[in-house]
Design an enzyme around this catalytic site. Structure first.
Site, PDB file in Angstrom:
ATOM      1  N   CYS A 279       0.833  -1.205   0.000  1.00  0.00           N
ATOM      2  CA  CYS A 279       0.000   0.000   0.000  1.00  0.00           C
ATOM      3  C   CYS A 279       0.866   1.251   0.000  1.00  0.00           C
ATOM      4  O   CYS A 279       1.439   1.618   1.031  1.00  0.00           O
ATOM      5  CB  CYS A 279      -0.913  -0.019   1.224  1.00  0.00           C
ATOM      6  SG  CYS A 279      -1.861   1.499   1.416  1.00  0.00           S
TER       7      CYS A 279
ATOM      8  N   CYS B  36      -0.474   4.095   2.242  1.00  0.00           N
ATOM      9  CA  CYS B  36      -0.254   3.886   3.683  1.00  0.00           C
ATOM     10  C   CYS B  36       1.215   4.096   4.059  1.00  0.00           C
ATOM     11  O   CYS B  36       1.504   4.663   5.098  1.00  0.00           O
ATOM     12  CB  CYS B  36      -0.627   2.463   4.110  1.00  0.00           C
ATOM     13  SG  CYS B  36      -2.095   1.810   3.344  1.00  0.00           S
ATOM     14  N   ASP B  37       2.119   3.601   3.239  1.00  0.00           N
ATOM     15  CA  ASP B  37       3.517   3.494   3.680  1.00  0.00           C
ATOM     16  C   ASP B  37       4.509   4.354   2.891  1.00  0.00           C
ATOM     17  O   ASP B  37       5.688   4.397   3.254  1.00  0.00           O
ATOM     18  CB  ASP B  37       3.974   2.020   3.593  1.00  0.00           C
ATOM     19  CG  ASP B  37       3.124   1.124   4.481  1.00  0.00           C
ATOM     20  OD1 ASP B  37       2.638   1.620   5.513  1.00  0.00           O
ATOM     21  OD2 ASP B  37       2.928  -0.058   4.136  1.00  0.00           O
TER      22      ASP B  37
END
Ligand code: NAP
Length: 311
Positions: free
Chosen positions: A134, A137-138
Site C-alpha cells: 500500500c 499507507c507506507d
C-alpha cells in the site's frame, strides 16, 4: 421476533456500498457487513483518476466515505464484523460473524480481492518493515529513500507514480519486457525523471532484520542473479509489491459456482443459488474497476428488489 433482513451485503468496497445505496433507496431492509474500513481496495488508493466525475484532488478514502454516507442516508445499516460462515441454502440465508448471527432473504457477495504476495523468502518477515502492499499507507516512510515497485499492471504503475512524491528514486521491476498497465499510465511512468525500470526480472529473496537491507533478483532471460543492496548512506530501501489480486471467496467455496476462485454470475449478478448475488471484484469478469464494481452493486440490489417484491 427474530430479525430477518431483506438483504445482507457481505463486503463494503465500492460494489457493496453501491448495492447498499440502491437497496436502501428501494426501501429494502439492508445490512452491510464489512470487516475493515469501508472502501475495500480504494481505501488504500490515493487517486481514482478514471471514476467518472472523480475530482483530480479526490482520494480513494474520501470517495469511500462519501459512498458510505450516501448509502447510510438511504437507511442502509452497517456493522464492522468478520463473516466466518454462510448458509446460502433455503429461503432464509444465515450469515455468521465472529460475534453475531444474522439472517436475510437474500445475500449479495461483494468480498472483493486482496493483493497477491510474491511468495519469496523474507517477504512475510519484512512486511511492514520495508515490504508493503500500500503506497498510500507506507509511501511517506520512504521519503528520500530508493523504492522498488514489483509488477507491471495498472496498480504497479499508478502506485509507482504516487511514490515519486516521496522517494529519491522509484525502480519498477517487471518480469516482462513491457508494461501491462493502461497506456496513459505507461507514458507517465516512462517519461518520469524519477522512475527507472528493470525488465525481465523477478524477485527471488528479500533480506534484512527489522528493515530491508538487500534483495536478490533474477533475470529471467539470462538466469543471472543480482543482489541489490541498500547503500551505506540510505541504510535501507522500500519494496512495494503490486503483482495482482487474489479473490476473497473462501466463504463461498463449494457453495457457489466459481472460475479460478471468482464467483460466476449472469449479467443480473445472479449466482447458481436463488437469492444469492455477487458484485464487484469477486465476480468472474473482464474489467475490475471502481466503475464496474459500483455498476455490479447497483444491478445486484435492483435484482434483489425484483426477487423479493417482483418489480
Ligand atoms: P494485474 O493487472 O493482474 O497485473 C499484475 C502484474 O503483476 C502483471 O504485470 C503480472 O505479470 C505481474 N505478476 C503477477 N504475479 C507476479 C509474480 N509472482 N511476480 C512478479 N510479477 C507478477 O494486477 P493489478 O495491477 O493489481 O490490477 C488488478 C486489477 O485492478 C486489474 O483489473 C486492473 O486493471 C485494476 N486496476 C485498475 C486501476 C485503474 O484503472 N486506475 C488501478 C489499479 C488496478 P504478467 O503480466 O507476467 O502476468
Amino acid at each position: 421476533m427474530e430479525k430477518i433482513y431483506d438483504v445482507i451485503i457481505i463486503g463494503g468496497g465500492p460494489a457493496g456500498l453501491s448495492a447498499a445505496l440502491y437497496a436502501g433507496r428501494a426501501r429494502l431492509d439492508v445490512l452491510m457487513i464489512e470487516k475493515m474500513t469501508e472502501g475495500g481496495q480504494i481505501a488504500t488508493t490515493n487517486e481514482i483518476e478514471n471514476y467518472p466525475g472523480g475530482l483530480e484532488e479526490d482520494s480513494g478514502p474520501a470517495l469511500s466515505l462519501r459512498m458510505k454516507a450516501q448509502a447510510k442516508k438511504f437507511g442502509a445499516a452497517m456493522v464492522r464484523e468478520n463473516v466466518v460462515e454462510v448458509d446460502l441454502e433455503g429461503d432464509v440465508k444465515v450469515v455468521k460473524t465472529d460475534t453475531n448471527t444474522y439472517k436475510a432473504k437474500s445475500i449479495i457477495a461483494a468480498t472483493g480481492a486482496k493483493p497477491r504476495l510474491l511468495d519469496v523468502p523474507g517477504e512475510k518477515e519484512l512486511t511492514g518493515m520495508g515490504v508493503s502492499y500500500c503506497a498510500t499507507c507506507d509511501g511517506a516512510f520512504f521519503a528520500d529513500l530508493p523504492v522498488f515497485v514489483i509488477g507491471g499492471g495498472d496498480s504497479a504503475v499508478e502506485e509507482a507514480l504516487f511514490l515519486t512524491r516521496y522517494a529519491k528514486k522509484v525502480t519498477i521491476i517487471h518480469r516482462r519486457d513491457s508494461l501491462k498497465a493502461a497506456k496513459y499510465l505507461q507514458d507517465q511512468a516512462i517519461d518520469h525523471p524519477k522512475i527507472d525500470f528493470i525488465w525481465n526480472s523477478a524477485v527471488k529473496e528479500i533480506k534484512g532484520k527489522f528493515e530491508v537491507k538487500s534483495m536478490t533478483i533474477k533475470n529471467l532471460i539470462t538466469n543471472e542473479t543480482t543482489e541489490i543492496e541498500a547503500s551505506e548512506e540510505d541504510g535501507t530501501f522500500g519494496i512495494f509489491v503490486f503483482v495482482g489480486l487474489v479473490p476473497l471467496s473462501e466463504l463461498f467455496e463449494g457453495k457457489l459456482d466459481m472460475d479460478g476462485g471468482y464467483i460466476i454470475t449472469n449479467e443480473n449478478m445472479e449466482t447458481n443459488i436463488k437469492g444469492v448475488y455477487a458484485a464487484g471484484d469477486i465476480r468472474a469478469k473482464t474489467l475490475r474497476q471502481v466503475v464496474t464494481a459500483a455498476a455490479d452493486g447497483a444491478i445486484a440490489a435492483t435484482q434483489v428488489d425484483k426477487y423479493l417484491n417482483g418489480h
